[in-house]
Write a protein that holds these residues in place. Structure first.
Motif, PDB file in Angstrom:
ATOM      1  N   UNK A 172       0.826  -1.210   0.000  1.00  0.00           N
ATOM      2  CA  UNK A 172       0.000   0.000   0.000  1.00  0.00           C
ATOM      3  C   UNK A 172       0.858   1.256   0.000  1.00  0.00           C
ATOM      4  N   UNK A 173       1.838   1.301   0.913  1.00  0.00           N
ATOM      5  CA  UNK A 173       2.635   2.512   1.098  1.00  0.00           C
ATOM      6  C   UNK A 173       4.106   2.147   1.249  1.00  0.00           C
TER       7      UNK A 173
ATOM      8  N   UNK B 292      17.192   4.567  -5.421  1.00  0.00           N
ATOM      9  CA  UNK B 292      17.858   5.142  -6.589  1.00  0.00           C
ATOM     10  C   UNK B 292      16.958   6.111  -7.333  1.00  0.00           C
ATOM     11  N   UNK B 293      15.664   5.768  -7.435  1.00  0.00           N
ATOM     12  CA  UNK B 293      14.740   6.614  -8.193  1.00  0.00           C
ATOM     13  C   UNK B 293      13.310   6.241  -7.839  1.00  0.00           C
ATOM     14  N   UNK B 294      12.392   7.056  -8.321  1.00  0.00           N
ATOM     15  CA  UNK B 294      10.966   6.770  -8.131  1.00  0.00           C
ATOM     16  C   UNK B 294      10.178   7.371  -9.284  1.00  0.00           C
ATOM     17  N   UNK B 295       9.042   6.764  -9.566  1.00  0.00           N
ATOM     18  CA  UNK B 295       8.119   7.284 -10.572  1.00  0.00           C
ATOM     19  C   UNK B 295       6.723   7.279  -9.972  1.00  0.00           C
ATOM     20  N   UNK B 296       5.945   8.278 -10.335  1.00  0.00           N
ATOM     21  CA  UNK B 296       4.573   8.363  -9.832  1.00  0.00           C
ATOM     22  C   UNK B 296       3.626   8.527 -11.005  1.00  0.00           C
ATOM     23  N   UNK B 297       2.503   7.808 -10.954  1.00  0.00           N
ATOM     24  CA  UNK B 297       1.494   7.909 -12.004  1.00  0.00           C
ATOM     25  C   UNK B 297       0.107   7.840 -11.421  1.00  0.00           C
ATOM     26  N   UNK B 298      -0.889   7.810 -12.259  1.00  0.00           N
ATOM     27  CA  UNK B 298      -2.273   7.817 -11.791  1.00  0.00           C
ATOM     28  C   UNK B 298      -2.617   6.568 -10.993  1.00  0.00           C
ATOM     29  N   UNK B 299      -1.972   5.445 -11.314  1.00  0.00           N
ATOM     30  CA  UNK B 299      -2.329   4.190 -10.660  1.00  0.00           C
ATOM     31  C   UNK B 299      -1.461   3.863  -9.460  1.00  0.00           C
ATOM     32  N   UNK B 300      -0.351   4.577  -9.288  1.00  0.00           N
ATOM     33  CA  UNK B 300       0.504   4.266  -8.156  1.00  0.00           C
ATOM     34  C   UNK B 300       1.908   4.808  -8.351  1.00  0.00           C
ATOM     35  N   UNK B 301       2.816   4.323  -7.520  1.00  0.00           N
ATOM     36  CA  UNK B 301       4.208   4.759  -7.580  1.00  0.00           C
ATOM     37  C   UNK B 301       5.100   3.532  -7.723  1.00  0.00           C
ATOM     38  N   UNK B 302       6.287   3.781  -8.264  1.00  0.00           N
ATOM     39  CA  UNK B 302       7.283   2.730  -8.423  1.00  0.00           C
ATOM     40  C   UNK B 302       8.597   3.237  -7.837  1.00  0.00           C
ATOM     41  N   UNK B 303       9.124   2.495  -6.890  1.00  0.00           N
ATOM     42  CA  UNK B 303      10.351   2.898  -6.199  1.00  0.00           C
ATOM     43  C   UNK B 303      11.439   1.887  -6.523  1.00  0.00           C
ATOM     44  N   UNK B 304      12.545   2.388  -7.053  1.00  0.00           N
ATOM     45  CA  UNK B 304      13.672   1.534  -7.391  1.00  0.00           C
ATOM     46  C   UNK B 304      14.765   1.709  -6.346  1.00  0.00           C
ATOM     47  N   UNK B 305      15.144   0.600  -5.725  1.00  0.00           N
ATOM     48  CA  UNK B 305      16.209   0.613  -4.731  1.00  0.00           C
ATOM     49  C   UNK B 305      17.396  -0.173  -5.260  1.00  0.00           C
TER      50      UNK B 305
ATOM     51  N   UNK C 154       0.863   1.975  -3.762  1.00  0.00           N
ATOM     52  CA  UNK C 154      -0.227   2.896  -4.067  1.00  0.00           C
ATOM     53  C   UNK C 154       0.146   4.329  -3.708  1.00  0.00           C
ATOM     54  N   UNK C 155       0.921   4.498  -2.642  1.00  0.00           N
ATOM     55  CA  UNK C 155       1.337   5.829  -2.213  1.00  0.00           C
ATOM     56  C   UNK C 155       2.787   5.786  -1.723  1.00  0.00           C
ATOM     57  N   UNK C 156       3.421   6.954  -1.752  1.00  0.00           N
ATOM     58  CA  UNK C 156       4.802   7.100  -1.314  1.00  0.00           C
ATOM     59  C   UNK C 156       4.892   8.226  -0.293  1.00  0.00           C
ATOM     60  N   UNK C 157       5.515   7.949   0.849  1.00  0.00           N
ATOM     61  CA  UNK C 157       5.804   8.974   1.852  1.00  0.00           C
ATOM     62  C   UNK C 157       7.317   9.153   1.911  1.00  0.00           C
TER      63      UNK C 157
ATOM     64  N   UNK D 115      -0.143  11.169  -5.110  1.00  0.00           N
ATOM     65  CA  UNK D 115       0.278   9.955  -4.416  1.00  0.00           C
ATOM     66  C   UNK D 115       1.631  10.084  -3.718  1.00  0.00           C
ATOM     67  N   UNK D 116       2.199  11.268  -3.711  1.00  0.00           N
ATOM     68  CA  UNK D 116       3.507  11.472  -3.087  1.00  0.00           C
ATOM     69  C   UNK D 116       3.358  12.458  -1.934  1.00  0.00           C
ATOM     70  N   UNK D 117       3.852  12.066  -0.771  1.00  0.00           N
ATOM     71  CA  UNK D 117       3.729  12.840   0.450  1.00  0.00           C
ATOM     72  C   UNK D 117       5.121  13.081   1.037  1.00  0.00           C
ATOM     73  N   UNK D 118       5.262  14.121   1.829  1.00  0.00           N
ATOM     74  CA  UNK D 118       6.549  14.427   2.454  1.00  0.00           C
ATOM     75  C   UNK D 118       6.300  14.920   3.870  1.00  0.00           C
ATOM     76  N   UNK D 119       7.143  14.480   4.803  1.00  0.00           N
ATOM     77  CA  UNK D 119       6.913  14.808   6.205  1.00  0.00           C
ATOM     78  C   UNK D 119       8.238  14.872   6.952  1.00  0.00           C
ATOM     79  N   UNK D 120       8.291  15.727   7.975  1.00  0.00           N
ATOM     80  CA  UNK D 120       9.485  15.839   8.798  1.00  0.00           C
ATOM     81  C   UNK D 120      10.449  16.884   8.266  1.00  0.00           C
ATOM     82  N   UNK D 121      11.719  16.731   8.610  1.00  0.00           N
ATOM     83  CA  UNK D 121      12.726  17.732   8.269  1.00  0.00           C
ATOM     84  C   UNK D 121      12.953  17.911   6.779  1.00  0.00           C
ATOM     85  N   UNK D 122      12.534  16.961   5.959  1.00  0.00           N
ATOM     86  CA  UNK D 122      12.738  17.132   4.520  1.00  0.00           C
ATOM     87  C   UNK D 122      11.922  18.296   3.973  1.00  0.00           C
ATOM     88  N   UNK D 123      10.860  18.679   4.689  1.00  0.00           N
ATOM     89  CA  UNK D 123      10.049  19.826   4.264  1.00  0.00           C
ATOM     90  C   UNK D 123       9.920  20.891   5.352  1.00  0.00           C
TER      91      UNK D 123
END
Length: 322
Positions: free
Chosen positions: A11-12, A86-99, A107-110, A268-276
């Protein structure tokens, strides 16, 4: 689990395992969401022996707080992995995170990757960072009450840091360093509160057996018990910028824009804490992580509703009016 899963792995995905990221993951795990935390295991406060002002945990080593948090997450099925994104992509259906280890779809990225303290180039400062040299009066002022407190200026705002620290000690020494002399009203205010000014470029922090003893200027050494200074705050926001997240400019420079819930301009992309938010200490980050988790889960609920199959029509039995 209550989550609706199709072509996603979880999910996240939470990138960053500090107080904000772990707090968000905890709330989402308790909401029976599938959550993966990806962490580099290099927290900002790793050099500090204790943290203060965190209700119920005052004096606890910060690394111990994170370890306790990871154990709690495991009880709700939340996975924490040490890896680099390494990277991430976000689209209407979800996100893809490459490590470094592979690709994860969610479905979502924080993003809770924090910030980096860019220290002044003063010999000995990095070695003392978190112990003999610190930044936050509210975090460390009490431990140095009535001590000789040296404030090494890094910007014009450092005068205010010296004035703030005066309430913890009447032996505050202000080092203008290369920033320049305080203006006339500032100099007058320093004098009226008995804050001594030591002029000259700071050459190094003087230590003995790993313990801070003073600040060496060009021609002399001034004894101090602790150094407060102001590093340049650099948000670790490369991932968010690569996704095209909108930014906002302020006195501290350019930062990723996020609303009160942590929502960025990227769906679908959220940010929290010291990064913002550079002001988010441990206590604030814990609260913000929980708040953002609630907002993310609310979005997931709406998606669950929209993805649920339509109900089949039901026939109503005729009712005898008698």
């Amino acid at each position: 689990m209550n989550s609706t899963q199709s072509d996603v792995d979880t999910d996240v995905v939470v990138v960053g395992g500090g107080p904000a990221g772990l707090s968000a993951a905890l709330s989402l795990g308790r909401a029976r969401r599938h959550v993966l935390v990806v962490d580099q295991a290099r927290p900002r406060n790793r050099t500090a022996p204790h943290m203060h002002g965190v209700l119920g945990h005052d004096g606890l080593p910060p690394l111990e707080l994170l370890e306790k948090g990871r154990r709690e997450l495991a009880g709700y099925g939340v996975r924490v992995v040490v890896d680099d994104v390494a990277s991430a992509r976000a689209g209407e259906e979800g996100v893809e995170v490459t490590t470094a280890s592979g690709v994860m779809r969610a479905r979502h990225l924080i993003v809770a990757t924090g910030l980096t303290d860019e220290l002044p180039e003063i010999p000995g400062l990095r070695e003392q960072w978190g112990t003999g040299a610190v930044v936050c009066p509210y975090c460390d002022g009490w431990e140095h009450r009535e001590h000789v407190i040296g404030v090494v200026a890094t910007s014009p705002q450092s005068v205010g840091q010296a004035q703030l620290l005066r309430q913890w000690s009447d032996r505050v020494v202000y080092f203008p360093n290369v920033v320049g002399e305080p203006d006339e009203p500032e100099a007058d205010a320093l004098t009226r509160r008995d804050i001594r000014v030591e002029r000259g470029a700071v050459a190094e922090l003087v230590t003995a057996n790993g313990r801070l003893e003073g600040i060496r200027l060009e021609q002399r050494t001034v004894p101090v018990d602790v150094v407060f200074t102001g590093p340049t705050l650099r948000p670790n926001d490369a991932l968010l910028r690569s996704l095209g997240a909108a930014t906002t400019n302020g006195p501290a420079g350019s930062w990723i824009a996020a609303d009160r819930d942590g929502r960025t301009s990227v769906p679908r992309v959220w940010a929290v804490g010291n990064v913002v938010d550079p002001r988010a200490n441990v206590s604030v980050s814990l609260g913000l992580g929980s708040l953002t988790a609630g907002a993310v889960n609310a979005d997931l609920v709406q998606e669950d509703i929209s993805r649920a199959p339509a109900a089949e029509p039901t026939s109503r039995a005729s009712v005898d009016p008698r």
